[in-house]
Design a protein around this motif. Structure first.
Motif, short mmCIF file in Angstrom:
data_model
loop_
_atom_site.label_atom_id
_atom_site.label_comp_id
_atom_site.label_asym_id
_atom_site.label_seq_id
_atom_site.Cartn_x
_atom_site.Cartn_y
_atom_site.Cartn_z
N UNK A 319 0.80 -1.23 0.00
CA UNK A 319 0.00 0.00 0.00
C UNK A 319 0.83 1.28 0.00
N UNK A 320 2.12 1.20 0.39
CA UNK A 320 2.96 2.41 0.37
C UNK A 320 3.09 2.99 -1.02
N UNK A 321 2.95 2.15 -2.07
CA UNK A 321 3.05 2.64 -3.44
C UNK A 321 1.81 3.39 -3.88
N UNK A 322 0.65 3.06 -3.29
CA UNK A 322 -0.61 3.60 -3.77
C UNK A 322 -1.24 4.60 -2.81
N UNK A 323 -0.74 4.65 -1.55
CA UNK A 323 -1.27 5.58 -0.56
C UNK A 323 -0.14 6.43 0.00
N UNK A 324 -0.43 7.67 0.31
CA UNK A 324 0.60 8.56 0.86
C UNK A 324 0.59 8.57 2.38
N UNK A 325 -0.36 7.88 3.00
CA UNK A 325 -0.47 7.94 4.46
C UNK A 325 -0.64 6.56 5.09
N UNK A 326 -0.06 5.53 4.48
CA UNK A 326 -0.16 4.19 5.05
C UNK A 326 0.81 4.06 6.22
N UNK A 372 -9.74 -0.34 -3.70
CA UNK A 372 -11.12 -0.73 -3.43
C UNK A 372 -11.15 -2.00 -2.58
N UNK A 373 -10.27 -2.92 -2.93
CA UNK A 373 -10.20 -4.19 -2.17
C UNK A 373 -9.70 -3.95 -0.76
N UNK A 374 -8.67 -3.13 -0.58
CA UNK A 374 -8.13 -2.84 0.75
C UNK A 374 -9.19 -2.20 1.64
N UNK A 377 -11.50 -4.85 3.12
CA UNK A 377 -10.97 -5.84 4.05
C UNK A 377 -11.21 -5.36 5.48
N UNK A 378 -11.72 -6.23 6.35
CA UNK A 378 -11.93 -5.84 7.75
C UNK A 378 -10.61 -5.41 8.40
N UNK A 379 -10.70 -4.49 9.34
CA UNK A 379 -9.50 -3.92 9.96
C UNK A 379 -8.65 -5.00 10.61
N UNK A 380 -9.25 -5.97 11.25
CA UNK A 380 -8.47 -6.99 11.95
C UNK A 380 -7.77 -7.95 10.99
N UNK A 381 -8.14 -7.92 9.70
CA UNK A 381 -7.50 -8.78 8.71
C UNK A 381 -6.42 -8.06 7.91
N UNK A 382 -6.34 -6.74 8.06
CA UNK A 382 -5.33 -5.99 7.33
C UNK A 382 -3.93 -6.34 7.84
N UNK A 383 -2.96 -6.28 6.94
CA UNK A 383 -1.59 -6.62 7.30
C UNK A 383 -0.62 -5.91 6.36
N UNK A 392 -2.21 -14.28 -4.21
CA UNK A 392 -1.87 -14.10 -5.62
C UNK A 392 -3.09 -14.07 -6.55
N UNK A 393 -4.06 -15.00 -6.44
CA UNK A 393 -5.21 -14.93 -7.36
C UNK A 393 -5.95 -13.60 -7.26
N UNK A 394 -6.10 -13.08 -6.05
CA UNK A 394 -6.79 -11.81 -5.87
C UNK A 394 -6.00 -10.66 -6.51
N UNK A 395 -4.70 -10.61 -6.23
CA UNK A 395 -3.87 -9.53 -6.79
C UNK A 395 -3.80 -9.64 -8.31
N UNK A 396 -3.71 -10.85 -8.83
CA UNK A 396 -3.63 -11.01 -10.28
C UNK A 396 -4.90 -10.53 -10.97
N UNK A 397 -6.02 -10.63 -10.29
CA UNK A 397 -7.29 -10.18 -10.89
C UNK A 397 -7.35 -8.66 -11.02
N UNK A 398 -6.50 -7.93 -10.30
CA UNK A 398 -6.49 -6.48 -10.39
C UNK A 398 -5.75 -5.97 -11.62
N UNK A 399 -4.89 -6.78 -12.19
CA UNK A 399 -4.14 -6.37 -13.38
C UNK A 399 -5.08 -6.43 -14.57
#
Length: 415
Positions: A319-326, A372-374, A377-383, A392-399
């Motif tokens: 997320x550091x690449x896509x957000x300025x305040x992660x 949108x996916x992030x 995701x529920x807060x307790x599942x974020x990492x 990988x399947x989820x990330x690959x679907x974003x391309x």
């Protein structure tokens, strides 16, 4: 008449001049043998250099290997010279040879070869022995070997001396630097336990640096064009980056962009055992790929929630690449010595901004879908850690699919 007789190889009494024809034949044989031996020597030298290039070696190891290579070449040369010297006893029709005088009658051929090898070695060194040529052929061969040894011995000794000087300089440099480090610790009253940890890691990092040979140490790379440097950095870092579907896609459709990222945005980071990559609450500034070692990630919300970051399998803080305040959600600690590749977020944005507009759009689509996916995701599942086998399947679907299928990216711009 005399000319015709000489040309035909026949004496005035009609007998065949076997002596002259035999001498010419022997000279041709010597010439062929000499050329064949030199070609074999060049082949051996090429083989040794090929083996050396194929084996990854540090500066120290390569210098030692160079000394061993020169010694092997020297021994091979002496073997060839000894064999020819031994062969001179079977050539010509001379009454005596060196074997008649210096080798016991009935001795095995190995004894004669060892004497010849010893004689050959003395021609390249200041050492001496009592073996002397006993006929004109042996004398002529000895003179040619001595002349050759004047150059060969100087070249080999000079090369070996240069290598040993480099080894001594490297040893003195490292000893001097570590002595300065110990003096620094003592002058500033650094606790002994911490001083030992710092020194141990410095020793490990120094040895790794010598083995890895970073690009900054290769002076000739300063003469290489920026594009070639980009290709070089790309090939070196590609295996670690393409575990991520977006960078895998870049390799196929935006190679130039990925090369520029490898040259401008990538930084190698080393961690000692128990070093922290980041701590909870600190703002993320880069995305990380682990090239060697292992990280232990603990979420701040739960001390029991632990994840292990594996080399060539996981990536960290995307997320550091896509957000300025992660902000980091946990703490990442190295388990043993580890090496990471970091992609600076700000530099990443600048490099992408000057790339192909079509692929900029592809990255925008990916970033929008990822965010949108992030957010879902529920807060307790974020990492901060993204494990490839799970995500990988989820990330690959974003391309965008058009890029993956080899179509023009314009087909996905409306999505």
């Amino acid at each position: 008449m005399a000319y015709a007789t000489a040309a035909s190889g026949t004496s005035s009494d009609g007998s065949v001049g076997t002596s002259g024809s035999e001498s010419m034949r022997l000279l041709r044989v010597f010439r062929v043998v000499r050329v064949a031996r030199l070609l074999r020597l060049l082949k051996v030298k090429w083989l040794l250099e090929t083996i050396g290039d194929a084996i990854p070696m540090s500066d120290y190891t390569s210098i030692v290997a160079r000394v061993a290579q020169m010694m092997a070449i020297l021994l091979y040369l002496n073997h060839v010279i000894a064999c020819v010297f031994f062969a001179t006893t079977t050539l010509g029709s001379y009454k005596t040879s060196w074997t008649d005088r210096y080798v016991e009658p009935g001795s095995d051929w190995r004894d004669a070869y060892m004497v010849a090898l010893h004689w050959s070695l003395t021609q390249f060194t200041p050492a001496a022995m009592d073996v002397q040529p006993q006929n004109p052929l042996e004398r002529a061969y000895t003179i040619s070997v001595v002349i050759f040894a004047l150059v060969g011995f100087s070249y080999v000794v000079g090369d070996i001396s240069s290598c040993l000087t480099q080894l001594r300089n490297m040893s003195e440099t490292s000893s001097k630097e570590f002595r300065k480090l110990r003096n620094f610790m003592r002058m500033h009253n650094v606790p002994r336990q911490l001083a030992l940890r710092v020194t141990k890691f410095a020793e490990h990092a120094y040895s790794k640096q010598r083995e890895a040979m970073p690009m900054s140490k290769v002076t000739l790379l300063n003469l290489v064009s920026e594009q070639l440097l980009g290709e070089l950095a790309f090939e070196m870092n590609k295996p670690f980056l393409i575990i991520h579907p977006l960078f895998e896609n870049m390799e196929a459709y935006a190679t130039i962009l990925l090369q520029r990222l490898c040259t401008k945005a990538l930084v190698t980071k080393q961690l000692a055992h128990n070093d922290f990559l980041f701590v909870s609450g600190k703002q993320a500034e880069a995305m990380y790929f682990l090239s060697s070692g292992q990280l232990l990630y603990k979420k701040s919300m739960s001390e029991e929630d632990k994840e292990y970051v594996q080399a060539n399998l996981d990536w960290v803080t995307e997320p550091a690449l896509w957000l300025s305040n992660w902000e980091h959600l946990g703490t990442a600690e190295a388990l043993g010595e580890s090496v990471l590749i970091s992609i600076n977020a700000e530099t990443f944005k600048k490099v992408v901004a000057h790339s192909n507009p079509a692929y900029i759009r592809v990255i925008q689509i990916y970033a929008r879908r990822f965010l949108v996916w992030i957010n879902e995701v529920p807060l307790h599942e974020l990492s901060d850690v993204f494990q490839k086998e799970l995500i990988e399947p989820q990330i690959r679907s974003f391309v965008p699919d058009g890029m993956l299928l080899g179509r023009s990216p314009s087909a996905d711009l409306s999505h």
